[in-house]
Write an enzyme that holds these catalytic residues in place. Structure first.
Site, PDB file in Angstrom:
ATOM      1  N   ASP A  31      46.916 -35.778  12.541  1.00  0.00           N
ATOM      2  CA  ASP A  31      45.990 -35.133  13.477  1.00  0.00           C
ATOM      3  C   ASP A  31      46.823 -34.510  14.591  1.00  0.00           C
ATOM      4  OD1 ASP A  31      43.937 -34.694  15.567  1.00  0.00           O
ATOM      5  OD2 ASP A  31      42.663 -35.923  14.277  1.00  0.00           O
ATOM      6  N   PHE A  80      39.441 -33.908   6.961  1.00  0.00           N
ATOM      7  CA  PHE A  80      38.476 -33.688   8.060  1.00  0.00           C
ATOM      8  C   PHE A  80      38.963 -32.644   9.054  1.00  0.00           C
ATOM      9  CE2 PHE A  80      37.811 -38.215   6.986  1.00  0.00           C
ATOM     10  CZ  PHE A  80      36.439 -38.251   6.851  1.00  0.00           C
ATOM     11  N   SER A 124      29.611 -28.959   5.124  1.00  0.00           N
ATOM     12  CA  SER A 124      28.497 -29.075   6.068  1.00  0.00           C
ATOM     13  C   SER A 124      27.218 -28.512   5.462  1.00  0.00           C
ATOM     14  CB  SER A 124      28.858 -28.273   7.321  1.00  0.00           C
ATOM     15  OG  SER A 124      27.719 -28.041   8.095  1.00  0.00           O
ATOM     16  N   TYR A 148      32.349 -20.340  11.773  1.00  0.00           N
ATOM     17  CA  TYR A 148      32.547 -21.749  11.398  1.00  0.00           C
ATOM     18  C   TYR A 148      31.933 -22.031  10.026  1.00  0.00           C
ATOM     19  CZ  TYR A 148      31.566 -26.707  10.970  1.00  0.00           C
ATOM     20  OH  TYR A 148      31.457 -27.982  10.474  1.00  0.00           O
ATOM     21  N   LYS A 152      33.547 -23.080   6.057  1.00  0.00           N
ATOM     22  CA  LYS A 152      33.141 -24.179   5.165  1.00  0.00           C
ATOM     23  C   LYS A 152      32.798 -23.628   3.774  1.00  0.00           C
ATOM     24  CE  LYS A 152      33.775 -27.502   7.977  1.00  0.00           C
ATOM     25  NZ  LYS A 152      34.949 -28.346   7.773  1.00  0.00           N
ATOM     26  N   TYR A 176      27.841 -32.705   4.977  1.00  0.00           N
ATOM     27  CA  TYR A 176      27.249 -33.607   5.977  1.00  0.00           C
ATOM     28  C   TYR A 176      26.033 -32.955   6.606  1.00  0.00           C
ATOM     29  CZ  TYR A 176      32.206 -35.091   6.145  1.00  0.00           C
ATOM     30  OH  TYR A 176      33.487 -35.463   5.855  1.00  0.00           O
ATOM     31  N   PHE A 177      25.056 -33.790   6.948  1.00  0.00           N
ATOM     32  CA  PHE A 177      23.943 -33.316   7.759  1.00  0.00           C
ATOM     33  C   PHE A 177      24.320 -33.581   9.224  1.00  0.00           C
ATOM     34  CE2 PHE A 177      20.981 -31.291   4.937  1.00  0.00           C
ATOM     35  CZ  PHE A 177      21.745 -31.392   3.791  1.00  0.00           C
ATOM     36  N   ASN A 197      28.141 -29.347  22.760  1.00  0.00           N
ATOM     37  CA  ASN A 197      27.307 -28.348  22.074  1.00  0.00           C
ATOM     38  C   ASN A 197      26.191 -29.027  21.307  1.00  0.00           C
ATOM     39  OD1 ASN A 197      28.957 -25.902  22.505  1.00  0.00           O
ATOM     40  ND2 ASN A 197      30.477 -27.080  21.363  1.00  0.00           N
ATOM     41  N   PRO A 290      20.397 -18.744  19.420  1.00  0.00           N
ATOM     42  CA  PRO A 290      20.597 -17.814  18.299  1.00  0.00           C
ATOM     43  C   PRO A 290      21.278 -18.504  17.122  1.00  0.00           C
ATOM     44  CG  PRO A 290      21.395 -16.854  20.353  1.00  0.00           C
ATOM     45  CD  PRO A 290      21.033 -18.280  20.659  1.00  0.00           C
ATOM     46  N   GLY A 291      20.817 -18.194  15.914  1.00  0.00           N
ATOM     47  CA  GLY A 291      21.454 -18.741  14.708  1.00  0.00           C
ATOM     48  C   GLY A 291      20.874 -20.064  14.249  1.00  0.00           C
ATOM     49  N   ASP A 292      20.022 -20.714  15.092  1.00  0.00           N
ATOM     50  CA  ASP A 292      19.432 -21.994  14.684  1.00  0.00           C
ATOM     51  C   ASP A 292      18.330 -21.789  13.649  1.00  0.00           C
ATOM     52  OD1 ASP A 292      20.931 -23.717  16.160  1.00  0.00           O
ATOM     53  OD2 ASP A 292      19.396 -24.162  17.670  1.00  0.00           O
TER      54      ASP A 292
HETATM   55  P1  NAD Z   1      36.370 -33.792  15.425  1.00  0.00           P
HETATM   56  O1  NAD Z   1      36.735 -32.553  16.183  1.00  0.00           O
HETATM   57  O2  NAD Z   1      36.007 -35.003  16.179  1.00  0.00           O
HETATM   58  O3  NAD Z   1      37.555 -34.159  14.403  1.00  0.00           O
HETATM   59  C1  NAD Z   1      38.392 -33.195  13.822  1.00  0.00           C
HETATM   60  C2  NAD Z   1      39.828 -33.644  14.048  1.00  0.00           C
HETATM   61  O4  NAD Z   1      40.702 -32.695  13.448  1.00  0.00           O
HETATM   62  C3  NAD Z   1      40.206 -33.731  15.522  1.00  0.00           C
HETATM   63  O5  NAD Z   1      40.762 -34.998  15.791  1.00  0.00           O
HETATM   64  C4  NAD Z   1      41.225 -32.609  15.717  1.00  0.00           C
HETATM   65  O6  NAD Z   1      42.193 -32.963  16.682  1.00  0.00           O
HETATM   66  C5  NAD Z   1      41.798 -32.469  14.318  1.00  0.00           C
HETATM   67  N1  NAD Z   1      42.341 -31.148  13.964  1.00  0.00           N
HETATM   68  C6  NAD Z   1      41.740 -29.935  14.051  1.00  0.00           C
HETATM   69  N2  NAD Z   1      42.568 -28.975  13.586  1.00  0.00           N
HETATM   70  C7  NAD Z   1      43.699 -29.590  13.187  1.00  0.00           C
HETATM   71  C8  NAD Z   1      44.912 -29.150  12.603  1.00  0.00           C
HETATM   72  N3  NAD Z   1      45.150 -27.857  12.346  1.00  0.00           N
HETATM   73  N4  NAD Z   1      45.860 -30.074  12.296  1.00  0.00           N
HETATM   74  C9  NAD Z   1      45.660 -31.387  12.554  1.00  0.00           C
HETATM   75  N5  NAD Z   1      44.534 -31.866  13.105  1.00  0.00           N
HETATM   76  C10 NAD Z   1      43.563 -30.978  13.417  1.00  0.00           C
HETATM   77  O7  NAD Z   1      35.202 -33.372  14.410  1.00  0.00           O
HETATM   78  P2  NAD Z   1      34.284 -34.284  13.477  1.00  0.00           P
HETATM   79  O8  NAD Z   1      32.895 -34.208  13.998  1.00  0.00           O
HETATM   80  O9  NAD Z   1      34.909 -35.598  13.245  1.00  0.00           O
HETATM   81  O10 NAD Z   1      34.330 -33.420  12.148  1.00  0.00           O
HETATM   82  C11 NAD Z   1      35.221 -33.694  11.086  1.00  0.00           C
HETATM   83  C12 NAD Z   1      35.033 -32.657   9.990  1.00  0.00           C
HETATM   84  O11 NAD Z   1      33.675 -32.699   9.546  1.00  0.00           O
HETATM   85  C13 NAD Z   1      35.283 -31.226  10.440  1.00  0.00           C
HETATM   86  O12 NAD Z   1      35.899 -30.514   9.386  1.00  0.00           O
HETATM   87  C14 NAD Z   1      33.893 -30.687  10.688  1.00  0.00           C
HETATM   88  O13 NAD Z   1      33.816 -29.303  10.543  1.00  0.00           O
HETATM   89  C15 NAD Z   1      33.098 -31.410   9.613  1.00  0.00           C
HETATM   90  N6  NAD Z   1      31.666 -31.526   9.931  1.00  0.00           N
HETATM   91  C16 NAD Z   1      31.283 -32.107  11.106  1.00  0.00           C
HETATM   92  C17 NAD Z   1      29.934 -32.198  11.420  1.00  0.00           C
HETATM   93  C18 NAD Z   1      29.472 -32.791  12.734  1.00  0.00           C
HETATM   94  O14 NAD Z   1      28.312 -32.590  13.088  1.00  0.00           O
HETATM   95  N7  NAD Z   1      30.284 -33.532  13.463  1.00  0.00           N
HETATM   96  C19 NAD Z   1      28.970 -31.710  10.509  1.00  0.00           C
HETATM   97  C20 NAD Z   1      29.401 -31.139   9.318  1.00  0.00           C
HETATM   98  C21 NAD Z   1      30.759 -31.057   9.029  1.00  0.00           C
HETATM   99  N1  UDP Z   2      19.552 -28.719  20.507  1.00  0.00           N
HETATM  100  C1  UDP Z   2      18.885 -28.612  21.711  1.00  0.00           C
HETATM  101  N2  UDP Z   2      19.610 -28.696  22.876  1.00  0.00           N
HETATM  102  C2  UDP Z   2      20.963 -28.904  22.878  1.00  0.00           C
HETATM  103  C3  UDP Z   2      21.633 -29.015  21.649  1.00  0.00           C
HETATM  104  C4  UDP Z   2      20.901 -28.910  20.477  1.00  0.00           C
HETATM  105  O1  UDP Z   2      17.673 -28.433  21.748  1.00  0.00           O
HETATM  106  O2  UDP Z   2      21.563 -28.947  23.973  1.00  0.00           O
HETATM  107  C5  UDP Z   2      18.778 -28.662  19.254  1.00  0.00           C
HETATM  108  C6  UDP Z   2      19.183 -27.539  18.304  1.00  0.00           C
HETATM  109  O3  UDP Z   2      18.450 -26.367  18.606  1.00  0.00           O
HETATM  110  C7  UDP Z   2      18.848 -28.129  16.936  1.00  0.00           C
HETATM  111  C8  UDP Z   2      19.092 -29.626  17.125  1.00  0.00           C
HETATM  112  O4  UDP Z   2      19.058 -29.857  18.539  1.00  0.00           O
HETATM  113  O5  UDP Z   2      17.476 -27.956  16.654  1.00  0.00           O
HETATM  114  C9  UDP Z   2      20.457 -30.102  16.597  1.00  0.00           C
HETATM  115  O6  UDP Z   2      21.466 -29.285  17.156  1.00  0.00           O
HETATM  116  P1  UDP Z   2      23.012 -29.627  16.987  1.00  0.00           P
HETATM  117  O7  UDP Z   2      23.792 -28.551  17.704  1.00  0.00           O
HETATM  118  O8  UDP Z   2      23.262 -31.037  17.389  1.00  0.00           O
HETATM  119  O9  UDP Z   2      23.238 -29.542  15.418  1.00  0.00           O
HETATM  120  P2  UDP Z   2      23.055 -28.317  14.385  1.00  0.00           P
HETATM  121  O10 UDP Z   2      22.463 -27.170  15.081  1.00  0.00           O
HETATM  122  O11 UDP Z   2      24.433 -28.068  13.922  1.00  0.00           O
HETATM  123  O12 UDP Z   2      22.179 -28.837  13.311  1.00  0.00           O
END
Ligand code: NAD
Ligand code: UDP
Length: 330
Positions: A31, A80, A124, A148, A152, A176-177, A197, A290-292
């Site tokens: 990491d 990850f 995702s 983003y 994926k 992942y959800f 966010n 936007p985008g939601d």
């Molecule tokens: P996070 O940011 O907490 O963890 C990602 C880790 O990757 C961090 O520790 C960061 O320092 C490290 N990292 C990023 N770029 C790197 C690089 N080039 N080299 C080495 N380390 C690097 O995020 P998370 O929520 O734990 O997410 C993990 C994965 O799951 C990500 O790929 C994310 O896109 C995916 N994901 C997350 C969610 C969510 O809601 N959290 C949902 C769907 C998918």
């Molecule tokens: N959301 C919200 N206020 C915030 C952040 C998120 O109302 O400050 C809402 C967003 O519009 C969505 C839900 O919460 O309906 C989940 O958003 P999040 O960004 O956590 O996840 P994702 O959009 O990636 O599913």
């Protein structure tokens, strides 16, 4: 078995390291700490009472990564590491495409060089786009609305094509959800840099008094109460999904949704948080973001059938654990 966990200091990665160690795997974390802290590694060790090998390395740097592959016998990878802020990806698309795609390709290149056959990838639900609910793995994917999401979808394509060209490769794509919650110890959880966010970290900062109020993005969606509906999953359940995926990995490309199959609206989540923790979360309704999309939840039957995995924890536990972790952050 040695598993290379990229991004293992992050939110989902750290919980997955705990689950892997508890299941008897050895873990090597790579990491670059761009969105995490090094003390998370010590916390993983403290929770599990096991050793973790850690390298502060950028996964896109070939030489550094090669040295990890040449030092350890790696039996498989869970990837990850990546940048994950949707809004930021619109402002800095090149950073997102470079980091998220080059990291995946670099790992594939070294897997080939060092004969590593097992690869689990963090995808995702965003790859489904604004599809019909519940989202099923065999659905045609619709276009994503931001860089983003594109990284994926493109990483899924790259891994699929590489696995098609080499039938001995085992690739599992996990979609992942919405992971929330934290480890019950309160030691590890989600601690984003700056203003969050995502909904749950925003709620916990409001509850703590660090932010004034939650802005709810729209209450005119065609949902139960007009606010957006998502499939929230406890991060510990999600972590266990990775252990199940790794245990059951076989040649070819396999895709699984990791969710609960249940939708919860923003207002329902706020109410659950208030009830679970006996604390108020002030909010106001603002414009849609936007985008939601309106509603998103998983069909989880494939993971249950093929991996023997199902999410066990409910919304109240997710809210309690998220708050327990937030209160511990200094
Ligand atoms: P996070 O940011 O907490 O963890 C990602 C880790 O990757 C961090 O520790 C960061 O320092 C490290 N990292 C990023 N770029 C790197 C690089 N080039 N080299 C080495 N380390 C690097 O995020 P998370 O929520 O734990 O997410 C993990 C994965 O799951 C990500 O790929 C994310 O896109 C995916 N994901 C997350 C969610 C969510 O809601 N959290 C949902 C769907 C998918
Ligand atoms: N959301 C919200 N206020 C915030 C952040 C998120 O109302 O400050 C809402 C967003 O519009 C969505 C839900 O919460 O309906 C989940 O958003 P999040 O960004 O956590 O996840 P994702 O959009 O990636 O599913």
């Amino acid at each position: 078995m040695n598993i290379l966990v990229t991004g293992g200091a992050g939110f989902i990665g750290s919980h997955t390291c705990v689950a892997l160690l508890e299941a008897g795997y050895e873990v090597i974390v790579v990491d670059n700490l761009c969105n995490s802290k090094v003390d998370t590694i010590d916390k993983i060790k403290k929770i599990t009472n096991k050793e973790v090998v850690f390298y502060n390395i950028d996964v896109t740097e070939e030489k550094d990564l090669d040295s990890v592959f040449s030092t350890h016998i790696i039996d498989g990878i869970i990837h990850f590491a990546g940048l994950k802020a949707v809004g930021e990806s619109v402002e800095k698309p090149l950073e997102y495409y470079y980091n998220n795609l080059v990291s995946t390709m670099m790992l594939c290149k070294l897997c080939k060089k060092y004969n590593v056959k097992k690869f689990v990838f963090s995808s995702s639900a965003t790859v489904y786009g604004d599809n019909e609910i519940p989202f099923r793995e065999d659905m045609k994917l619709l276009s994503t609305t931001n860089p983003y999401g594109e990284t994926k979808a493109m990483s899924e394509r790259i891994l699929t094509d590489i696995a098609k060209a080499d039938s001995s490769l085992c690739v599992t794509l996990l979609r992942y959800f919405n992971p929330i919650g934290a480890h019950e110890s309160g030691l590890i959880g989600e601690d984003p840099k700056g203003i969050p966010n995502n909904l749950m970290p925003y709620i916990t900062k409001v509850a703590k008094g660090e932010l004034d109020k939650l802005c709810i993005f729209g209450n005119d969606y065609p949902t139960i109460d007009g606010t957006g509906v998502r499939d929230y999953i406890h991060v510990v359940d999600l972590a266990e999904g990775h252990v199940a995926a790794f245990k059951n990995i076989t040649p070819g490309v396999h895709v699984y949704n990791l969710g609960t199959g249940k939708g919860t609206s923003v207002l329902q989540l706020v109410k659950a948080f208030e009830e679970a923790n006996k604390i108020k979360v002030p909010y106001e309704i603002v414009d849609r973001r936007p985008g939601d999309i309106a509603e998103c939840y998983a069909d989880v039957s494939k993971a249950e059938k093929e991996l023997g995995w199902i999410a066990k924890k409910g919304i109240i536990e997710m809210c309690k654990d998220a708050w327990n972790f937030e209160k511990n952050i200094k």
